[in-house]
Each structure stands twice: as C-alpha cells, then as structure tokens.
Design a protein around this motif. Sequence first.
Motif, PDB file in Angstrom:
ATOM      1  N   ALA A   1       6.137  -3.524   6.171  1.00 26.59           N
ATOM      2  CA  ALA A   1       5.423  -1.682   6.085  1.00 26.59           C
ATOM      3  C   ALA A   1       5.325  -1.773   4.548  1.00 26.59           C
ATOM      4  O   ALA A   1       5.690  -1.427   3.017  1.00 26.59           O
ATOM      5  N   ASP A   2       4.047  -1.217   3.957  1.00 25.86           N
ATOM      6  CA  ASP A   2       3.630  -1.001   2.446  1.00 25.86           C
ATOM      7  C   ASP A   2       4.177   0.513   2.230  1.00 25.86           C
ATOM      8  O   ASP A   2       4.840   0.534   1.222  1.00 25.86           O
ATOM      9  N   LEU A   3       4.720   1.182   3.122  1.00 26.66           N
ATOM     10  CA  LEU A   3       4.501   2.642   2.864  1.00 26.66           C
ATOM     11  C   LEU A   3       4.574   3.542   4.613  1.00 26.66           C
ATOM     12  O   LEU A   3       5.089   3.035   4.967  1.00 26.66           O
TER      13      LEU A   3
ATOM     14  N   LEU B   1       0.255   3.756  -6.222  1.00 24.28           N
ATOM     15  CA  LEU B   1       1.793   2.970  -5.520  1.00 24.28           C
ATOM     16  C   LEU B   1       1.645   2.133  -5.126  1.00 24.28           C
ATOM     17  O   LEU B   1       2.587   1.258  -4.965  1.00 24.28           O
ATOM     18  N   MET B   2       0.773   1.420  -4.130  1.00 29.45           N
ATOM     19  CA  MET B   2       0.944  -0.220  -4.055  1.00 29.45           C
ATOM     20  C   MET B   2       0.379  -0.812  -5.461  1.00 29.45           C
ATOM     21  O   MET B   2       1.595  -2.116  -5.555  1.00 29.45           O
ATOM     22  N   ASP B   3       0.237  -1.373  -6.191  1.00 28.72           N
ATOM     23  CA  ASP B   3       0.334  -1.597  -7.537  1.00 28.72           C
ATOM     24  C   ASP B   3       1.433  -1.444  -8.594  1.00 28.72           C
ATOM     25  O   ASP B   3       1.984  -2.008  -9.276  1.00 28.72           O
ATOM     26  N   MET B   4       2.115   0.150  -8.393  1.00 30.37           N
ATOM     27  CA  MET B   4       4.109  -0.373  -8.793  1.00 30.37           C
ATOM     28  C   MET B   4       4.733  -0.835  -7.703  1.00 30.37           C
ATOM     29  O   MET B   4       5.588  -1.590  -8.655  1.00 30.37           O
ATOM     30  N   LYS B   5       4.061  -1.089  -6.511  1.00 30.06           N
ATOM     31  CA  LYS B   5       4.517  -2.009  -5.473  1.00 30.06           C
ATOM     32  C   LYS B   5       4.894  -3.531  -5.882  1.00 30.06           C
ATOM     33  O   LYS B   5       6.226  -3.446  -5.561  1.00 30.06           O
ATOM     34  N   ARG B   6       3.764  -3.658  -6.052  1.00 26.63           N
ATOM     35  CA  ARG B   6       4.093  -5.017  -6.591  1.00 26.63           C
ATOM     36  C   ARG B   6       4.715  -5.001  -7.934  1.00 26.63           C
ATOM     37  O   ARG B   6       4.726  -6.652  -8.119  1.00 26.63           O
TER      38      ARG B   6
ATOM     39  N   ASP C   1      -8.662  -0.608   3.066  1.00 25.10           N
ATOM     40  CA  ASP C   1      -8.200  -1.227   1.592  1.00 25.10           C
ATOM     41  C   ASP C   1      -6.557  -1.813   2.241  1.00 25.10           C
ATOM     42  O   ASP C   1      -5.518  -2.651   1.409  1.00 25.10           O
ATOM     43  N   GLY C   2      -6.575  -1.900   3.508  1.00 24.92           N
ATOM     44  CA  GLY C   2      -5.344  -3.695   3.965  1.00 24.92           C
ATOM     45  C   GLY C   2      -3.949  -3.086   3.594  1.00 24.92           C
ATOM     46  O   GLY C   2      -3.029  -3.579   3.368  1.00 24.92           O
ATOM     47  N   ILE C   3      -3.714  -1.832   3.603  1.00 23.63           N
ATOM     48  CA  ILE C   3      -2.689  -0.921   3.493  1.00 23.63           C
ATOM     49  C   ILE C   3      -1.825  -0.816   4.901  1.00 23.63           C
ATOM     50  O   ILE C   3      -1.955  -0.616   5.726  1.00 23.63           O
ATOM     51  N   ASN C   4      -1.105  -1.475   5.480  1.00 21.68           N
ATOM     52  CA  ASN C   4       0.140  -1.319   6.735  1.00 21.68           C
ATOM     53  C   ASN C   4       1.239  -0.186   6.412  1.00 21.68           C
ATOM     54  O   ASN C   4       2.182  -0.470   5.929  1.00 21.68           O
TER      55      ASN C   4
END
Length: 290
Positions: free
Chosen positions: A125-127, A283-288, A32-35
């Motif tokens: 970093a995304d997470l 979590l990534m959606d909330m981050k955006r 999913d391309g998460i850093n």
Amino acid sequence: MSAKHPIVAITGSSGAGTTTVMSSFKHIFRRDGINAQVLEGDSMHRYDRLSMRAEMKRQMESGNMHFSHFGPEANLLRELEEIFRTFSQSGTGKVRRYIHDAAEGAEHKQEPGTFTPWQEMVPNADLLFYEGLHGGYVGPDINVAQHVDLLVGVVPIINLEWIQKLHRDKNMRGYSQEAVVDTILRRMPDYINHICPQFSRSHVNFQRVPTVDTSNPFIARDIPSPDESMVVIRFANPKGIDFPYLLSMLNDSMMTRPNTLVVPGGKMGLAMQLIFTPMILRLMDMKRRV
C-alpha cells in the motif's frame, strides 16, 4: 509520521459529511494510481450493534447517560494507534470492516451490525487512509494524531450537522425524530470533550456554513444545498499554499484571514481536488525519495 509509509486521516462526527470527503480522496487515488489501504472508523468500534445496545443499557442503569460512540470507552483507540504505528513503521497491519446494512451483509455473508474478521492489509500500500471519528484523537495515554501525516477535519456548523444527521437517520435508517434527538443529547459531552479538540490538531479544516436560516434544525424540511452554503477552509500552516492560484480557479472565493479561504459550497469538491492533489503527490514524492 512516516515519509515511507504515510497516513492520511479524515476526522469528523457522524453526519458531518466525511464520506463525501472520502469520495474526493478516492478520485485522487484512482486518477494518480495510488494504492491506498482504507480503514473505516466504524471498524474500530469496541462493540457490534447488539452488544452496543446492551452496553448502553448497562451504562444507563449504572447512571451513565452519555455513553456513546464518540467517547474512547466505546472504541478500540489503543488498537487504532497501534495500527497507525505499525503501518508507519512497516507498511503492514491488519484491518476489518463493519457491516452497516443488508447489502454489505450479503456481500460478506454476515449479519448487519457485525464485524468482518481481521485480515492483512493490501500488499505494498502506498498509504493508509482513515475516515472516521478519531483520526486526530489524543488522550491521557493514547495519541493517534501523532502518526498522521495529513489530518483533515470536516466540521459543518453544529445546526447544519444536526440537520444532516436528522435527515439521514430518519429517512435512510428509519429512526424517529425523538430517537435521533436522544442520540444527539447523549453524545454531546463526548462531542465536546473528544471530537472538537481534534479540529485544533488538523492540518486542514472544511466547515460548511449555510446561507439560509437553520435557526431551528429540528423543524428543517430540507438539508441546505451546496449552492445555499459557503465552505470555510482553514489551513493550520499556510506556508506553501498557492492562494492566488486557488482564488483564480475557484470563482467567487475570498480570503478572510491569512490562513483562511472561503469558497461557494458548490465548489467544495473542486477545492478539495485542487488543495489535496499536490499534498498527496508531495507525500508520494517523499515516499519515493526515502
């Protein structure tokens, strides 16, 4: 916890199988391309290998027969909490690595059993992804767990955990049976007081249960295979978990409680993919959105 800079932590004792879980998460991150910035729990030990041996000897001479990596005194838990706090606030911080073997030593041009210098985390970093002993630790004046957005416990039943540790340490690290048993006994008070309580704070627990006889783990010739096991998956909060979908995708699975799913051992990796992919994407959606 932080919507903008989330933290995912895998917690479990040595030999529990946290490395396998870490591999499943890395597949999700890559797909999913998460850093993700990885933080290894071993890098937060207080002592390098030689210093730990010296400190263990000193502790034994002073009457403490249970000093171990499972306890807070042998780890930089205040620093771990600070790393989590700093990342959750700014997405930045410093990390280091522990050199486990000669191959890693050659890569970093250091002796095994030592730490690399502290260095800045990967940019943007995304997470933050932690795997180790103390991702859910809470003590009198230290609270690591409060900063974790997704805490996963990996907990084979105790006999299976001992079998896995005995086979790993004897076959891969060259330790004698007596040395591994001594380690298990030395760690037991810290396991009870500092490792087990974390599994009541986790959001999801994976507990592998063998379906073959493991009554005496100290004479087991083989580690029970995934096909000789079942995995009990407990959700602290089952709200939002699509159990009908999981049951349809994981053949021969069943629910034993409203928050508990039991799947064949061979389906553990698939179960992790199905369960954690939507959690990470959420979590990534909330981050955006922040």
